[in-house]
Design a protein around this motif. Sequence first.
Motif, PDB file in Angstrom:
ATOM      1  N   ASP A 136     108.671 128.609 -16.081  1.00  0.00           N
ATOM      2  CA  ASP A 136     109.467 128.235 -14.904  1.00  0.00           C
ATOM      3  C   ASP A 136     108.879 128.784 -13.604  1.00  0.00           C
ATOM      4  OD1 ASP A 136     111.550 126.915 -13.662  1.00  0.00           O
ATOM      5  OD2 ASP A 136     112.875 128.655 -13.734  1.00  0.00           O
ATOM      6  N   VAL A 137     107.640 128.448 -13.328  1.00  0.00           N
ATOM      7  CA  VAL A 137     106.936 128.940 -12.142  1.00  0.00           C
ATOM      8  C   VAL A 137     107.014 127.901 -11.019  1.00  0.00           C
ATOM      9  CG1 VAL A 137     104.666 129.540 -11.199  1.00  0.00           C
ATOM     10  CG2 VAL A 137     105.382 130.432 -13.430  1.00  0.00           C
ATOM     11  N   SER A 138     107.335 128.363  -9.810  1.00  0.00           N
ATOM     12  CA  SER A 138     107.401 127.490  -8.637  1.00  0.00           C
ATOM     13  C   SER A 138     106.804 128.203  -7.427  1.00  0.00           C
ATOM     14  CB  SER A 138     108.847 127.104  -8.313  1.00  0.00           C
ATOM     15  OG  SER A 138     109.441 126.369  -9.360  1.00  0.00           O
ATOM     16  N   PHE A 139     105.949 127.513  -6.691  1.00  0.00           N
ATOM     17  CA  PHE A 139     105.451 128.003  -5.411  1.00  0.00           C
ATOM     18  C   PHE A 139     104.688 126.880  -4.714  1.00  0.00           C
ATOM     19  CE2 PHE A 139     102.127 129.064  -8.491  1.00  0.00           C
ATOM     20  CZ  PHE A 139     100.973 128.615  -7.869  1.00  0.00           C
ATOM     21  N   GLU A 140     104.441 127.039  -3.418  1.00  0.00           N
ATOM     22  CA  GLU A 140     103.675 126.079  -2.639  1.00  0.00           C
ATOM     23  C   GLU A 140     102.554 126.804  -1.909  1.00  0.00           C
ATOM     24  OE1 GLU A 140     105.834 123.449  -0.109  1.00  0.00           O
ATOM     25  OE2 GLU A 140     107.550 123.299  -1.487  1.00  0.00           O
ATOM     26  N   VAL A 141     101.419 126.116  -1.753  1.00  0.00           N
ATOM     27  CA  VAL A 141     100.272 126.672  -1.047  1.00  0.00           C
ATOM     28  C   VAL A 141      99.823 125.668   0.010  1.00  0.00           C
ATOM     29  CG1 VAL A 141      97.880 127.448  -1.245  1.00  0.00           C
ATOM     30  CG2 VAL A 141      99.528 128.021  -3.045  1.00  0.00           C
ATOM     31  N   PRO A 142      99.810 126.059   1.279  1.00  0.00           N
ATOM     32  CA  PRO A 142      99.352 125.152   2.353  1.00  0.00           C
ATOM     33  C   PRO A 142      97.842 124.961   2.324  1.00  0.00           C
ATOM     34  CG  PRO A 142     100.729 126.942   3.207  1.00  0.00           C
ATOM     35  CD  PRO A 142     100.346 127.314   1.811  1.00  0.00           C
ATOM     36  N   HIS A 143      97.374 123.898   2.938  1.00  0.00           N
ATOM     37  CA  HIS A 143      95.936 123.694   3.097  1.00  0.00           C
ATOM     38  C   HIS A 143      95.344 124.849   3.893  1.00  0.00           C
ATOM     39  CE1 HIS A 143      95.339 119.749   1.370  1.00  0.00           C
ATOM     40  NE2 HIS A 143      96.416 119.303   1.989  1.00  0.00           N
ATOM     41  N   GLY A 144      94.163 125.303   3.485  1.00  0.00           N
ATOM     42  CA  GLY A 144      93.466 126.353   4.204  1.00  0.00           C
ATOM     43  C   GLY A 144      93.734 127.749   3.705  1.00  0.00           C
ATOM     44  N   ASN A 145      94.666 127.924   2.769  1.00  0.00           N
ATOM     45  CA  ASN A 145      94.954 129.253   2.240  1.00  0.00           C
ATOM     46  C   ASN A 145      93.957 129.655   1.163  1.00  0.00           C
ATOM     47  OD1 ASN A 145      97.189 129.464   3.884  1.00  0.00           O
ATOM     48  ND2 ASN A 145      98.529 130.208   2.245  1.00  0.00           N
ATOM     49  N   ALA A 146      93.658 130.941   1.116  1.00  0.00           N
ATOM     50  CA  ALA A 146      92.871 131.518   0.024  1.00  0.00           C
ATOM     51  C   ALA A 146      93.829 132.369  -0.796  1.00  0.00           C
ATOM     52  CB  ALA A 146      91.733 132.368   0.572  1.00  0.00           C
ATOM     53  N   VAL A 147      94.093 131.936  -2.017  1.00  0.00           N
ATOM     54  CA  VAL A 147      95.140 132.531  -2.844  1.00  0.00           C
ATOM     55  C   VAL A 147      94.528 133.365  -3.962  1.00  0.00           C
ATOM     56  CG1 VAL A 147      97.214 132.073  -4.199  1.00  0.00           C
ATOM     57  CG2 VAL A 147      96.530 130.475  -2.400  1.00  0.00           C
ATOM     58  N   GLY A 148      94.883 134.635  -4.018  1.00  0.00           N
ATOM     59  CA  GLY A 148      94.479 135.482  -5.133  1.00  0.00           C
ATOM     60  C   GLY A 148      95.572 135.495  -6.183  1.00  0.00           C
ATOM     61  N   ILE A 149      95.194 135.291  -7.443  1.00  0.00           N
ATOM     62  CA  ILE A 149      96.163 135.328  -8.540  1.00  0.00           C
ATOM     63  C   ILE A 149      95.856 136.551  -9.387  1.00  0.00           C
ATOM     64  CG2 ILE A 149      97.143 134.108 -10.513  1.00  0.00           C
ATOM     65  CD1 ILE A 149      96.395 131.505  -9.249  1.00  0.00           C
ATOM     66  N   ILE A 150      96.804 137.481  -9.446  1.00  0.00           N
ATOM     67  CA  ILE A 150      96.590 138.746 -10.141  1.00  0.00           C
ATOM     68  C   ILE A 150      97.594 138.911 -11.267  1.00  0.00           C
ATOM     69  CG2 ILE A 150      95.633 139.809  -8.070  1.00  0.00           C
ATOM     70  CD1 ILE A 150      98.273 141.268  -7.680  1.00  0.00           C
ATOM     71  N   GLY A 151      97.307 139.872 -12.139  1.00  0.00           N
ATOM     72  CA  GLY A 151      98.176 140.149 -13.280  1.00  0.00           C
ATOM     73  C   GLY A 151      97.356 140.642 -14.452  1.00  0.00           C
ATOM     74  N   ALA A 152      98.016 141.262 -15.411  1.00  0.00           N
ATOM     75  CA  ALA A 152      97.327 141.800 -16.581  1.00  0.00           C
ATOM     76  C   ALA A 152      96.822 140.671 -17.474  1.00  0.00           C
ATOM     77  CB  ALA A 152      98.272 142.712 -17.366  1.00  0.00           C
ATOM     78  N   ASN A 153      95.976 141.014 -18.435  1.00  0.00           N
ATOM     79  CA  ASN A 153      95.528 140.029 -19.417  1.00  0.00           C
ATOM     80  C   ASN A 153      96.731 139.441 -20.141  1.00  0.00           C
ATOM     81  OD1 ASN A 153      92.792 140.412 -18.891  1.00  0.00           O
ATOM     82  ND2 ASN A 153      92.619 142.094 -20.358  1.00  0.00           N
ATOM     83  N   GLY A 154      96.709 138.132 -20.329  1.00  0.00           N
ATOM     84  CA  GLY A 154      97.821 137.465 -21.002  1.00  0.00           C
ATOM     85  C   GLY A 154      98.988 137.141 -20.085  1.00  0.00           C
ATOM     86  N   ALA A 155      98.806 137.313 -18.775  1.00  0.00           N
ATOM     87  CA  ALA A 155      99.898 137.068 -17.834  1.00  0.00           C
ATOM     88  C   ALA A 155     100.143 135.588 -17.593  1.00  0.00           C
ATOM     89  CB  ALA A 155      99.604 137.766 -16.504  1.00  0.00           C
ATOM     90  N   GLY A 156      99.157 134.732 -17.937  1.00  0.00           N
ATOM     91  CA  GLY A 156      99.294 133.293 -17.710  1.00  0.00           C
ATOM     92  C   GLY A 156      98.508 132.796 -16.520  1.00  0.00           C
ATOM     93  N   LYS A 157      97.665 133.646 -15.947  1.00  0.00           N
ATOM     94  CA  LYS A 157      96.909 133.282 -14.737  1.00  0.00           C
ATOM     95  C   LYS A 157      95.968 132.108 -14.985  1.00  0.00           C
ATOM     96  CE  LYS A 157      94.860 137.274 -14.369  1.00  0.00           C
ATOM     97  NZ  LYS A 157      95.271 137.820 -15.675  1.00  0.00           N
ATOM     98  N   SER A 158      95.121 132.239 -16.011  1.00  0.00           N
ATOM     99  CA  SER A 158      94.140 131.189 -16.288  1.00  0.00           C
ATOM    100  C   SER A 158      94.813 129.905 -16.760  1.00  0.00           C
ATOM    101  CB  SER A 158      93.140 131.680 -17.347  1.00  0.00           C
ATOM    102  OG  SER A 158      92.384 132.775 -16.859  1.00  0.00           O
ATOM    103  N   THR A 159      95.889 130.034 -17.515  1.00  0.00           N
ATOM    104  CA  THR A 159      96.634 128.850 -17.945  1.00  0.00           C
ATOM    105  C   THR A 159      97.193 128.104 -16.747  1.00  0.00           C
ATOM    106  OG1 THR A 159      97.249 129.917 -20.032  1.00  0.00           O
ATOM    107  CG2 THR A 159      98.575 128.037 -19.344  1.00  0.00           C
ATOM    108  N   LEU A 160      97.730 128.843 -15.795  1.00  0.00           N
ATOM    109  CA  LEU A 160      98.250 128.230 -14.576  1.00  0.00           C
ATOM    110  C   LEU A 160      97.153 127.497 -13.823  1.00  0.00           C
ATOM    111  CD1 LEU A 160     100.545 127.833 -12.534  1.00  0.00           C
ATOM    112  CD2 LEU A 160      99.910 130.039 -11.532  1.00  0.00           C
TER     113      LEU A 160
END
Length: 269
Positions: free
Chosen positions: A60-84
């Motif tokens: 149940d993840v929700s968020f928006e990213v505007p054009h031009g943003n550089a977004v860092g995705i952090i979290g421990a291994n198995g957090a779901g970052k790469s799947t997202l």
Amino acid sequence: MSSVSEVQAVSEYSVATAVKVENVSLTYRTTFERTPTFKTALVRLGRGERAVKEVEAVQDVSFEVPHGNAVGIIGANGAGKSTLMRMIAGILPPSQGRIEVDGRVSTLLALGVGFNNQLTGRDNVILGGLAGGLTREEIHERYEDIAEFAELGEFIDMPMRTYSSGMFQRLAFSVAVHMDPDILLIDEALSAGDATFKQKAAAKMKDLAANARTMFLVSHALRSVKDMCNDAVWMHNGRLMMHGEPKEVIAEYRKFLKFGEDAYSMEDF
């Protein structure tokens, strides 16, 4: 909202949002051998019993990213970052929810995916360009820039099986960032390589961002996220914990993990 999962590509820049993630979840179903007890093993002649387990990789993840943003995705291994990231790229369809992507996507989710080790670096530049949607003419126009950025010298005409991991990485990164992407997805691409290349890669990413391109960087190197990104997402156990300014998100993440802001922790967590 429809209950049918959907990844929708928006063809026109009619909105300021580059990526919109709405109530997205992804559940894997996997099987494993359940070890039998001595009694049941005798009855069933030692055959294992296959059990089904559901893994909620993203919830149940929700968020928006505007054009031009550089977004860092952090979290421990198995957090779901790469799947997202793979769902944003359209590689994995969500089990529930909806993802809207406004623009052309170039991915560096795993180093050199789609490269053929038996072919030369030059041949793999062509393969990567064609896979990214470029024509042969466009690849030819960008080839010198790609080769120069990768700094492989005469190795560009040698089979990639002869490359070191750093050489492999430089070529993969160079191909990805020269696809003229609207949205660039990078998963741990800066975790290897020498300091000089990391600086050049960071400068290239900032250059893309300055030209209203959007980037997602999955990384355990918190300092890189802090230095290169103006937006951050923290994932934990498949859930979105926080979305906001990198400095604030990283501070909460460090507090959650109970470690300080020393050089070691900022690079490896």
